[in-house]
Design a protein around this motif. Structure first.
Motif, mmCIF file in Angstrom:
data_model
loop_
_atom_site.group_PDB
_atom_site.id
_atom_site.type_symbol
_atom_site.label_atom_id
_atom_site.label_comp_id
_atom_site.label_asym_id
_atom_site.label_seq_id
_atom_site.Cartn_x
_atom_site.Cartn_y
_atom_site.Cartn_z
ATOM 1 N N GLU A 143 0.837 -1.224 -0.088
ATOM 2 C CA GLU A 143 0.075 -0.023 0.138
ATOM 3 C C GLU A 143 0.807 1.223 0.026
ATOM 4 O O GLU A 143 0.454 2.285 -0.590
ATOM 5 C CB GLU A 143 -1.073 -0.184 1.263
ATOM 6 C CG GLU A 143 -1.843 -1.194 1.286
ATOM 7 C CD GLU A 143 -2.840 -1.153 2.470
ATOM 8 O OE1 GLU A 143 -2.498 -0.453 3.333
ATOM 9 O OE2 GLU A 143 -3.702 -1.989 2.477
ATOM 10 N N ARG A 144 1.946 1.231 0.670
ATOM 11 C CA ARG A 144 2.820 2.310 0.862
ATOM 12 C C ARG A 144 3.521 2.587 -0.610
ATOM 13 O O ARG A 144 3.471 3.902 -0.897
ATOM 14 C CB ARG A 144 3.935 2.221 1.912
ATOM 15 C CG ARG A 144 4.737 3.341 2.349
ATOM 16 C CD ARG A 144 5.712 3.199 3.274
ATOM 17 N NE ARG A 144 5.262 2.923 4.597
ATOM 18 C CZ ARG A 144 5.163 1.799 5.302
ATOM 19 N NH1 ARG A 144 5.894 0.711 4.590
ATOM 20 N NH2 ARG A 144 4.646 1.415 6.205
ATOM 21 N N ARG A 145 3.846 1.566 -1.308
ATOM 22 C CA ARG A 145 4.453 1.676 -2.357
ATOM 23 C C ARG A 145 3.583 2.290 -3.534
ATOM 24 O O ARG A 145 3.987 3.130 -4.330
ATOM 25 C CB ARG A 145 5.222 0.196 -2.794
ATOM 26 C CG ARG A 145 6.392 -0.079 -2.174
ATOM 27 C CD ARG A 145 6.876 -1.410 -2.376
ATOM 28 N NE ARG A 145 7.988 -1.934 -1.851
ATOM 29 C CZ ARG A 145 8.498 -3.213 -1.996
ATOM 30 N NH1 ARG A 145 8.226 -3.981 -3.232
ATOM 31 N NH2 ARG A 145 9.965 -3.408 -1.287
ATOM 32 N N GLU A 146 2.544 1.758 -3.621
ATOM 33 C CA GLU A 146 1.337 2.373 -4.383
ATOM 34 C C GLU A 146 1.250 3.546 -4.115
ATOM 35 O O GLU A 146 1.006 4.523 -5.177
ATOM 36 C CB GLU A 146 -0.029 1.176 -4.251
ATOM 37 C CG GLU A 146 0.225 -0.038 -4.794
ATOM 38 C CD GLU A 146 -1.015 -0.906 -4.286
ATOM 39 O OE1 GLU A 146 -1.882 -0.212 -3.709
ATOM 40 O OE2 GLU A 146 -1.122 -1.868 -5.028
ATOM 41 N N ALA A 147 1.139 4.089 -2.921
ATOM 42 C CA ALA A 147 1.091 5.704 -2.570
ATOM 43 C C ALA A 147 2.073 6.418 -3.342
ATOM 44 O O ALA A 147 2.133 7.442 -3.588
ATOM 45 C CB ALA A 147 0.681 5.987 -1.244
ATOM 46 N N ARG A 148 3.484 5.786 -2.984
ATOM 47 C CA ARG A 148 4.769 6.662 -3.679
ATOM 48 C C ARG A 148 4.674 6.704 -4.795
ATOM 49 O O ARG A 148 4.863 7.432 -5.861
ATOM 50 C CB ARG A 148 5.968 5.713 -3.008
ATOM 51 C CG ARG A 148 6.205 6.197 -1.548
ATOM 52 C CD ARG A 148 7.440 5.946 -1.245
ATOM 53 N NE ARG A 148 7.926 4.603 -1.363
ATOM 54 C CZ ARG A 148 7.957 3.623 -0.573
ATOM 55 N NH1 ARG A 148 7.504 3.775 0.590
ATOM 56 N NH2 ARG A 148 8.308 2.353 -0.997
ATOM 57 N N GLU A 153 4.128 9.459 -9.952
ATOM 58 C CA GLU A 153 3.468 9.487 -11.289
ATOM 59 C C GLU A 153 2.899 10.977 -11.580
ATOM 60 O O GLU A 153 3.174 11.677 -12.302
ATOM 61 C CB GLU A 153 2.125 8.692 -11.516
ATOM 62 C CG GLU A 153 1.818 8.449 -12.782
ATOM 63 C CD GLU A 153 0.628 7.442 -12.861
ATOM 64 O OE1 GLU A 153 -0.048 7.145 -14.015
ATOM 65 O OE2 GLU A 153 0.666 6.470 -11.866
ATOM 66 N N GLY A 154 2.191 11.550 -10.490
ATOM 67 C CA GLY A 154 1.648 13.029 -10.392
ATOM 68 C C GLY A 154 2.548 13.808 -10.534
ATOM 69 O O GLY A 154 2.703 15.076 -11.420
ATOM 70 N N ARG A 155 3.918 13.606 -9.933
ATOM 71 C CA ARG A 155 4.716 14.775 -10.204
ATOM 72 C C ARG A 155 5.605 14.803 -11.618
ATOM 73 O O ARG A 155 5.576 15.610 -12.071
ATOM 74 C CB ARG A 155 5.934 14.350 -8.988
ATOM 75 C CG ARG A 155 5.687 14.858 -7.725
ATOM 76 C CD ARG A 155 6.908 14.839 -6.850
ATOM 77 N NE ARG A 155 7.646 13.880 -6.850
ATOM 78 C CZ ARG A 155 7.620 12.874 -6.073
ATOM 79 N NH1 ARG A 155 6.590 12.784 -4.895
ATOM 80 N NH2 ARG A 155 8.259 11.871 -6.087
ATOM 81 N N LEU A 156 5.704 13.342 -11.963
ATOM 82 C CA LEU A 156 6.011 13.310 -13.423
ATOM 83 C C LEU A 156 5.270 13.963 -14.462
ATOM 84 O O LEU A 156 5.741 14.619 -15.425
ATOM 85 C CB LEU A 156 6.218 11.914 -13.716
ATOM 86 C CG LEU A 156 7.362 11.285 -12.932
ATOM 87 C CD1 LEU A 156 7.377 9.588 -13.317
ATOM 88 C CD2 LEU A 156 8.887 11.694 -13.356
ATOM 89 N N ASP A 157 3.963 13.557 -14.100
ATOM 90 C CA ASP A 157 3.108 14.543 -15.064
ATOM 91 C C ASP A 157 3.039 15.945 -15.040
ATOM 92 O O ASP A 157 3.253 16.530 -16.083
ATOM 93 C CB ASP A 157 1.395 13.960 -14.733
ATOM 94 C CG ASP A 157 1.332 12.411 -15.008
ATOM 95 O OD1 ASP A 157 1.942 12.021 -15.839
ATOM 96 O OD2 ASP A 157 0.352 12.017 -14.355
ATOM 97 N N ALA A 158 3.162 16.668 -13.863
ATOM 98 C CA ALA A 158 3.385 17.985 -13.777
ATOM 99 C C ALA A 158 4.943 18.414 -14.319
ATOM 100 O O ALA A 158 4.644 19.470 -15.212
ATOM 101 C CB ALA A 158 3.343 18.275 -12.252
#
Length: 571
Positions: A143-148, A153-158
């Motif tokens: 679960e922690r890995r999925e959150a990271r 992924e969000g930062r890469l998109d930004a």
């Protein structure tokens, strides 16, 4: 999968535990039943027989009873029956003991099996618990890995969006730059055409003229840079040389004894003067003729003077006279004997002095003849400075300067301690003491650098090595430091007067002062007649004339002072 395996192991362990419990219960029950039925099956007649155990098992008791009956029926006499009954009882006892041992073994094995089953069950429960905890931890990690990963992924998109925006801005800026570059090219071409029409020169001609101008300017700047670099290098070299010399002088603390041409010998009483003179002066004449030293006997109480320019002869005469005074027997023959003994003693002292100097400097491979010659310099002086002490002091100074420069300190010690070795033979061999010392060093196998340093320390030979330069510097430092050497009062006064005369002879000089014991000349010039450039010329001319006319240790500083004063009175 690990959970299913743990459940299967637990079920198997429970089954084994139940089976072992059932077997144990059945075994205990059968043993109890046999024990309860045994007394009823035994014949009353046999119950009183000796050797038969009432606690035997039922099966064993039944068999023993049947055997006893058969024995009773078949026996012909009571004794034989009794014996057979006893044997039957012992056999029954053995069977009962074997049965009890088997029962105990079975019970123990059942208990061990039960304990093993319990242990396996406990281990299975522990494994199940560990597997559950591991599964929970893995679930939390996932679960922690999925959150990271989601955050990354969000930062890469930004970041991708920002890069796209930046790329679009750069493309726009590139297009703008291309447009401006084209505009600048057009304007530059128009400006070139206008300049060519105005100047009457083509672009190639203007370029050549510009290159020539820039080349001349670059040469001038390079010359200025070279001059500044040379000045800085010279200044840094002077500072470093001054620092090295200062450190060497500060680290050397050598005692200096001022030598004289006169030795004083104290007498126990004034009556000894008459015995020294002898009848009609025969003792004093014999003493002076043997030793070559003038013996001065005056009104000085309890003392006589020995005068001689040769310090070795003066020391031999002083020792001889001292021995004669202590012995009390003073006559011409005794004087000759004492002189020979004192001469041998002085020679031994010279050898010992040379060995002590080598020990102090840490030089162990010096030729014995050179050590002896160095010891003879103990009684020689130069301007009142002991020559052997001067050599040892110079060697220490040269070694310190060599250490600061990263050179061989031991080689510099050899060069410096031998640079005045020729003074030990100057009265025997003609020539300069520097060249004589070089020949002596070459004769006794000294290295070429040492020989060259000896012969070049007074610039009689051109200096070619750094060792020779350091030898000169150490010699000058030891000889020019305050208190090292002395000169007569008359020569000192004449030198100061001549210094002032040389400076005062120049035009425009108002006053001259010889200061710091003749080591500085301060020249006061008239500001109306001498300008700044002329003051520098006067300083250089005075220094050059002093170098050519006077002989002095160290250096003399020439300072020209030009002072302008404006005076007005308020009324």
């Amino acid at each position: 999968m690990s959970n299913a395996v743990g459940v299967i192991i637990a079920v198997a362990a429970l089954a084994l535990l139940v089976a072992a419990g059932g077997m144990l219960f059945a075994l205990r029950r059968s043993v109890s039943r046999l024990a309860a039925t045994a007394p009823a099956s035994v014949d009353p007649a046999q119950a009183n027989l000796p050797g038969v155990d009432r606690d035997s098992s039922p099966a064993a008791g039944t068999e023993q009873a049947a055997q006893a009956r058969r024995l009773a029926e078949d026996s012909r006499s009571p004794e034989e029956a009794q014996q057979r009954l006893a044997e039957a009882g012992r056999a029954a006892e053995r069977l009962r003991a074997a049965a009890e041992a088997d029962a105990i073994t079975i019970v123990r094995r059942a208990e061990e099996s039960a304990e093993e089953i319990v242990r396996v069950h406990r281990e299975a429960e522990d494994r199940i618990t560990a597997a559950r905890e591991e599964a929970n931890q893995q679930r939390i990690d996932l679960e922690r890995r999925e959150a990271r990963l989601a955050d990354r992924e969000g930062r890469l998109d930004a970041e991708a969006r920002r890069l796209e925006e930046r790329s679009a801005g750069l493309e726009a800026a590139d297009r703008d730059l291309e447009h401006r570059r084209a505009e600048l090219s057009r304007l530059d071409e128009e400006r070139r055409l206008v300049l060519e029409r105005a100047a009457g020169l083509s672009a190639d001609q203007a370029r050549d003229e510009l290159v020539t101008t820039i080349e001349n300017q670059a040469k001038r700047e390079a010359a200025l840079l070279v001059r500044d670099t040379e000045r800085q290098a010279r200044r840094e070299a002077n500072d470093r040389a001054r620092r090295i010399v200062t450190l060497a002088i500060q680290r050397v603390a050598t005692e200096q004894t001022s030598e004289s041409v006169v030795s004083v010998l104290h007498l126990p009483s004034d009556e000894m003067k008459g015995r020294i003179i002898g009848r009609e002066g025969r003792n004093i004449r014999a003493f002076e003729s043997v030793t070559g030293v003038n013996l001065i006997i005056d009104d000085t109480p309890e003392a006589v003077l020995l005068s001689c320019f040769d310090p070795v002869r003066r020391e031999v005469a002083r020792l001889a006279l001292e021995h004669l005074v202590l012995d009390g027997r003073i006559h011409p023959q005794r004087i000759e004997e004492t002189y020979e003994r004192s001469k041998a003693e002085v020679e031994q002292r010279c050898v010992r002095a040379g060995e002590d100097a080598m020990l102090e400097l840490g030089i162990t491979d010096m030729h014995p003849e050179l050590v002896t010659l160095l010891g003879q310099l103990r009684y020689r002086t130069s301007y009142g400075q002991n020559v052997l002490g001067h050599l040892v002091e110079s060697a220490h100074i040269a070694a310190m300067m060599a250490s600061e420069l990263g050179m061989d300190a031991l080689l510099l010690k050899r060069c410096t301690v031998l640079h005045d070795i020729g003074k030990a033979l100057t009265h025997e061999v003609e020539g300069s003491h520097a060249l004589i010392g070089a020949e002596i060093a070459r004769k006794y196998g000294e290295p070429r650098d040492v020989v060259h340093a000896i012969e070049a320390h007074h610039t009689e030979v051109e200096v070619r090595t750094v060792e020779a330069v350091l030898t000169q510097a150490a010699d000058a430092i030891s000889g020019s430091r305050p208190g090292a050497r002395r000169e007569s009062l008359e020569a000192y006064v004449k030198r100061l007067e001549r210094l002032e005369q040389i400076a005062a002879a120049h035009e425009g000089v108002e006053r001259v002062f010889a200061m710091q014991a003749g080591r500085e000349i301060r020249v006061m010039v008239k500001p109306g007649e001498v300008d700044d450039i002329q003051a520098q010329v006067i300083a250089r001319d005075v220094a050059k004339e002093v170098e050519e006319e006077l002989t002095y240790p160290g250096q003399i500083r020439v300072t020209v002072v030009r002072e302008s004063r404006a005076i007005e009175f308020a009324r």
